[in-house]
Scaffold this motif. Structure first.
Motif, PDB file in Angstrom:
ATOM      1  N   THR A 119       0.823  -1.215   0.000  1.00 11.19           N
ATOM      2  CA  THR A 119       0.000   0.000   0.000  1.00 11.19           C
ATOM      3  C   THR A 119       0.856   1.264   0.000  1.00 11.19           C
ATOM      4  OG1 THR A 119      -0.181  -0.155   2.407  1.00 11.19           O
ATOM      5  CG2 THR A 119      -1.993  -1.057   1.130  1.00 11.19           C
ATOM      6  N   LEU A 173       3.116   2.350   1.949  1.00  9.62           N
ATOM      7  CA  LEU A 173       3.439   3.024   3.214  1.00  9.62           C
ATOM      8  C   LEU A 173       4.910   2.886   3.563  1.00  9.62           C
ATOM      9  CD1 LEU A 173       0.327   2.141   5.395  1.00  9.62           C
ATOM     10  CD2 LEU A 173       0.827   4.238   4.169  1.00  9.62           C
ATOM     11  N   THR A 187       2.122   7.093  -6.170  1.00  9.03           N
ATOM     12  CA  THR A 187       0.958   7.982  -6.183  1.00  9.03           C
ATOM     13  C   THR A 187      -0.158   7.403  -7.036  1.00  9.03           C
ATOM     14  OG1 THR A 187       2.564   9.772  -6.097  1.00  9.03           O
ATOM     15  CG2 THR A 187       0.280  10.391  -6.441  1.00  9.03           C
ATOM     16  N   ARG A 222      -1.918   4.617  -5.270  1.00  9.00           N
ATOM     17  CA  ARG A 222      -2.839   5.077  -4.223  1.00  9.00           C
ATOM     18  C   ARG A 222      -4.221   5.402  -4.769  1.00  9.00           C
ATOM     19  NH1 ARG A 222       1.877   8.473  -2.690  1.00  9.00           N
ATOM     20  NH2 ARG A 222       3.125   7.092  -1.394  1.00  9.00           N
ATOM     21  N   LEU A 232      -9.747  13.912  -0.158  1.00  8.96           N
ATOM     22  CA  LEU A 232      -8.318  13.611  -0.292  1.00  8.96           C
ATOM     23  C   LEU A 232      -8.082  12.527  -1.346  1.00  8.96           C
ATOM     24  CD1 LEU A 232      -7.196  13.876   3.432  1.00  8.96           C
ATOM     25  CD2 LEU A 232      -6.851  15.516   1.582  1.00  8.96           C
ATOM     26  N   GLN A 237      -9.361  13.013  -3.998  1.00  7.88           N
ATOM     27  CA  GLN A 237      -9.499  13.955  -5.109  1.00  7.88           C
ATOM     28  C   GLN A 237     -10.904  13.982  -5.713  1.00  7.88           C
ATOM     29  OE1 GLN A 237      -6.852  15.882  -5.248  1.00  7.88           O
ATOM     30  NE2 GLN A 237      -5.888  14.512  -3.781  1.00  7.88           N
ATOM     31  N   SER A 277      -1.786   6.550   2.567  1.00  3.82           N
ATOM     32  CA  SER A 277      -2.206   5.635   1.503  1.00  3.82           C
ATOM     33  C   SER A 277      -3.155   6.314   0.514  1.00  3.82           C
ATOM     34  CB  SER A 277      -2.880   4.396   2.112  1.00  3.82           C
ATOM     35  OG  SER A 277      -4.154   4.725   2.614  1.00  3.82           O
ATOM     36  N   LEU A 278      -3.458   7.586   0.733  1.00  2.00           N
ATOM     37  CA  LEU A 278      -4.361   8.305  -0.169  1.00  2.00           C
ATOM     38  C   LEU A 278      -3.573   9.056  -1.243  1.00  2.00           C
ATOM     39  CD1 LEU A 278      -6.874   9.854   2.408  1.00  2.00           C
ATOM     40  CD2 LEU A 278      -7.288   7.965   0.847  1.00  2.00           C
ATOM     41  N   PRO A 279      -4.208   9.253  -2.410  1.00  2.00           N
ATOM     42  CA  PRO A 279      -3.505   9.967  -3.483  1.00  2.00           C
ATOM     43  C   PRO A 279      -3.528  11.475  -3.252  1.00  2.00           C
ATOM     44  CG  PRO A 279      -5.670   9.291  -4.242  1.00  2.00           C
ATOM     45  CD  PRO A 279      -5.533   8.773  -2.842  1.00  2.00           C
ATOM     46  N   MET A 280      -3.068  11.892  -2.085  1.00  2.00           N
ATOM     47  CA  MET A 280      -3.098  13.317  -1.748  1.00  2.00           C
ATOM     48  C   MET A 280      -1.690  13.901  -1.831  1.00  2.00           C
ATOM     49  SD  MET A 280      -3.655  12.897   2.374  1.00  2.00           S
ATOM     50  CE  MET A 280      -3.352  14.585   2.885  1.00  2.00           C
ATOM     51  N   ALA A 281      -1.625  15.245  -1.867  1.00  2.00           N
ATOM     52  CA  ALA A 281      -0.325  15.914  -1.939  1.00  2.00           C
ATOM     53  C   ALA A 281       0.493  15.558  -0.702  1.00  2.00           C
ATOM     54  CB  ALA A 281      -0.519  17.422  -2.037  1.00  2.00           C
TER      55      ALA A 281
END
Lengths: 368, 286
Positions: free
Chosen positions: A51, A53, A73, A76, A104, A106, B116-120
């Protein structure tokens, strides 16, 4: 073509500890892989690598067709993660948590709002939606956490011990959600230390111990590796043991095993329930009184013990005390206590005590 | 309709826009989360207010008659002189909150969710520092009211005074990035609370905040004159019109050009510590 989750030679060390020691995985799209192993086996580390991390020391991983190390990215965008500790903000309401996660991911603020509403209803959190997560019960928090992982309906899901510490009712509900997800085409990697959970949910099982996959296959295949059916008899009087042993051996296809103190005789057989009836008739004809008799099939507990040479409980102690595995304890027969008897109702099986129970915190990566 | 099992819904997250726009949006989403938390745990904000108010009152009345500034020991002169120092100290002490808050976050499961999120990448930290900035601004407003009550006045007009407050806030924002790095570097939230605080004492006391630096031993005076904290204090004093008549301005460049020095220091600190913090955040737990 590699599956939706693919890993090759993953190695991850924390100081002297080799948490992952060359892990290979391949999960075809739309299937469930159960990563089964005791505390400290490396399950969580594997999930954390896949994942994005943590970075492995070496090896390669591809998730949803995307290289995890080269393009984290992008990975994710395609995954959902639900861990063993509810990853929600307890000072935010359920709705605020989901909307935040959606944004988040998006999503537009509007889409995130709509989606949060749908998920709260689906996970029976509608009434509690505008209360802070602090006021939620453990089961509610876990449901909220899972909802957060599903905000974008990701094609690949990772669930790290999703039911650890949940009561049977919540566990059952969570299983239903997982089955619904998989029916919808999600690829799922699930870690668990509950053997029955892997048996129930996973298409394929990979048994992990000391950072390695020591066995893989379907539940049935793993069980077959451990050996076939056995007839097990507990006689009422200790003096009948030798006679019973003679009868069982005449029906069996291998050496018998006698446990004097429990007056139990076991022999491997082939022939199923019909043969069992014949054994009972023969015992009866010889006037042997029995306390218990059953046709036994190997359970994943048996599989686990025969593969690792130790029961999960033993492993947990060792994980805490560190050090390399000792000699193989002769615990093989011990584990059969947990076995499932022929004809036992499914519900009985589900209430059975797991090998390692309770909300034990997994300390394997405490060093990080 | 099935909310979770519907194949038609099985899609990846929308493509990230990337760049500054996404970074700003993600940071604001996280900042909102932190502001909601602040509103729901008001104790933190309230204690954050009480401390500087105590400083205003204690310094004004305990030290007020004993410290000579510009050759005068008139307490009201000292109060004018003092306030910019107290304001600056307040904005920097707020950074200890950033250390503790970030250290606390890093030890919770939520950080794994974020990561784990596609965030900045920097958004978790930027969101936190932005929320702290809002809190600092609120604290300054309350503090300015208290200061006016004890006799503090501005003398250069409202625009210059606002510029003074802007410089103070910029300093506070810069320092919250130092706090962020501390929060990311320590092992426990407890360590972050003390680690985020101790370095602030020498920093704020070896400065011109509470006493003029010209009576300090040479080494300390040199530090005080080049201290980024002193530059902002001096700039605020100048913009508020709080420099006492006859107060000798040290010849060091930052004291002669305090507004520029304050701006440069703050921007340098933000760039340096933001870079270090974001890098640390990315590699955290790896």
């Amino acid at each position: 073509m590699p599956g939706a989750i693919y890993a090759e030679g993953l190695v991850k060390t924390f100081g002297d500890v080799r948490a992952l020691d060359g892990v290979d995985l391949d999960v075809p799209e739309g299937t469930v892989l159960g990563l089964l192993g005791p505390n400290g086996a490396g399950k969580t580390t594997a999930v954390r690598v896949l994942t994005t991390l943590i970075k492995p020391n070496s090896g390669r991983a591809v998730v949803a067709g995307i290289d995890v190390l080269k393009n984290p990215t992008e990975v994710r965008r395609h995954i959902g993660l639900s861990g063993q500790f509810a990853a929600v903000d307890e000072y935010l309401t359920g709705r605020e948590n989901l909307r935040m996660v959606g944004q988040l991911y998006q999503m537009s603020a509007r889409d995130a709002k709509v989606r949060a509403g749908q998920l709260l209803e689906r996970f029976n959190l509608g009434e509690a939606a505008d209360r802070t997560a602090k006021t939620y019960s453990g089961g509610m928090r876990r449901r909220l956490d899972l909802a957060a992982a599903l905000v974008v309906s990701p094609p690949v899901m990772f669930m790290d011990e999703p039911t650890t510490g949940l009561d049977p009712r919540n566990r059952q509900q969570l299983w239903e959600v997982i089955q619904e997800l998989v029916a919808g085409g999600t690829t799922l990697l699930l870690t668990t230390q509950y053997l029955e959970e892997a048996d129930h949910l996973a298409h394929d099982i990979a048994v992990v111990d000391h950072g390695r996959v020591i066995a893989r296959g379907t539940s049935d295949r793993l069980k077959a590796r451990t050996g076939g059916e056995r007839v097990e008899v507990v006689v009422h009087e200790a003096r009948d043991i030798s006679v019973a042993d003679g009868i069982l051996r005449s029906f069996g296809k291998g050496g018998s095993k006698i446990e004097e103190h429990t007056r139990k005789v076991t022999v491997p057989v082939s022939g199923g329930a019909k043969l069992l009836a014949e054994v009972i008739r023969e015992l009866d004809a010889r006037g042997i009184e029995i306390d218990d008799i059953g046709l036994r099939r190997p359970t994943l507990d048996d599989v686990f013990i025969s593969l690792t040479g130790h029961a999960a409980e033993v492993e947990e102690e060792r994980a805490n005390g560190a050090g390399k595995p000792g000699g193989k304890p002769d615990g093989t027969q011990e584990g059969e206590r947990e076995g499932v008897r022929e004809g036992e109702p499914e519900g009985e099986r589900e209430r059975r005590r797991p090998v390692v129970g309770g909300p034990t915190r997994q300390d394997e990566e405490a060093a990080t | 309709m099935s909310v979770i099992g519907n194949t038609a819904l099985r899609t990846a997250a929308p493509r990230a826009r990337g760049g500054v726009v996404q970074s700003a949006r993600d940071s604001l989403v996280v900042a909102k989360r932190n502001l909601i938390r602040m509103a729901r745990i008001p104790e933190v904000v309230i204690f954050g207010l009480i401390q500087p108010i105590m400083f205003v009152v204690l310094f004004s009345y305990v030290f007020g008659g004993s410290i000579a500034v510009g050759g005068s020991t008139d307490p009201s002169t000292y109060r004018q002189f003092l306030m910019a120092g107290i304001f600056a100290q307040t904005v920097t002490f707020a950074t200890a909150g950033a250390s503790a808050g970030i250290a606390d976050d890093m030890h919770k499961g939520l950080i794994d969710r974020f990561r784990s999120l596609p965030m900045a990448r920097g958004a978790v930290l930027t969101g936190r520092t932005l929320a702290d900035l809002v809190q600092t601004a609120l604290t300054l407003v309350v503090l300015a009211i208290v200061a006016v009550i004890v006799g503090w006045r501005i003398h250069e007009g409202i625009l210059k005074a606002l510029a003074g407050f802007a410089l103070l806030l910029l300093l506070g924002y810069a320092f919250s990035w130092i706090g962020a790095l501390i929060g990311l570097s320590v092992r426990t939230p407890e360590a972050a609370t003390s680690g985020g605080l101790i370095w602030l004492f020498p920093l704020t006391f070896i400065s011109n905040a509470f006493v003029p630096s010209d009576n300090m031993p040479t080494a300390l005076r040199y530090i005080a004159e080049w201290n980024p904290f002193s530059a902002t204090v001096q700039a605020a004093r100048q913009l508020f019109g709080n420099l006492p008549v006859g107060y000798p301005v040290p010849s060091a460049w930052p004291m002669q050009h305090p507004v520029w020095a304050s701006l440069i220091w703050s921007v340098v600190i933000i760039v340096a510590f933001r870079t270090l913090s974001v890098r640390k955040y990315r590699s955290a737990t790896a």
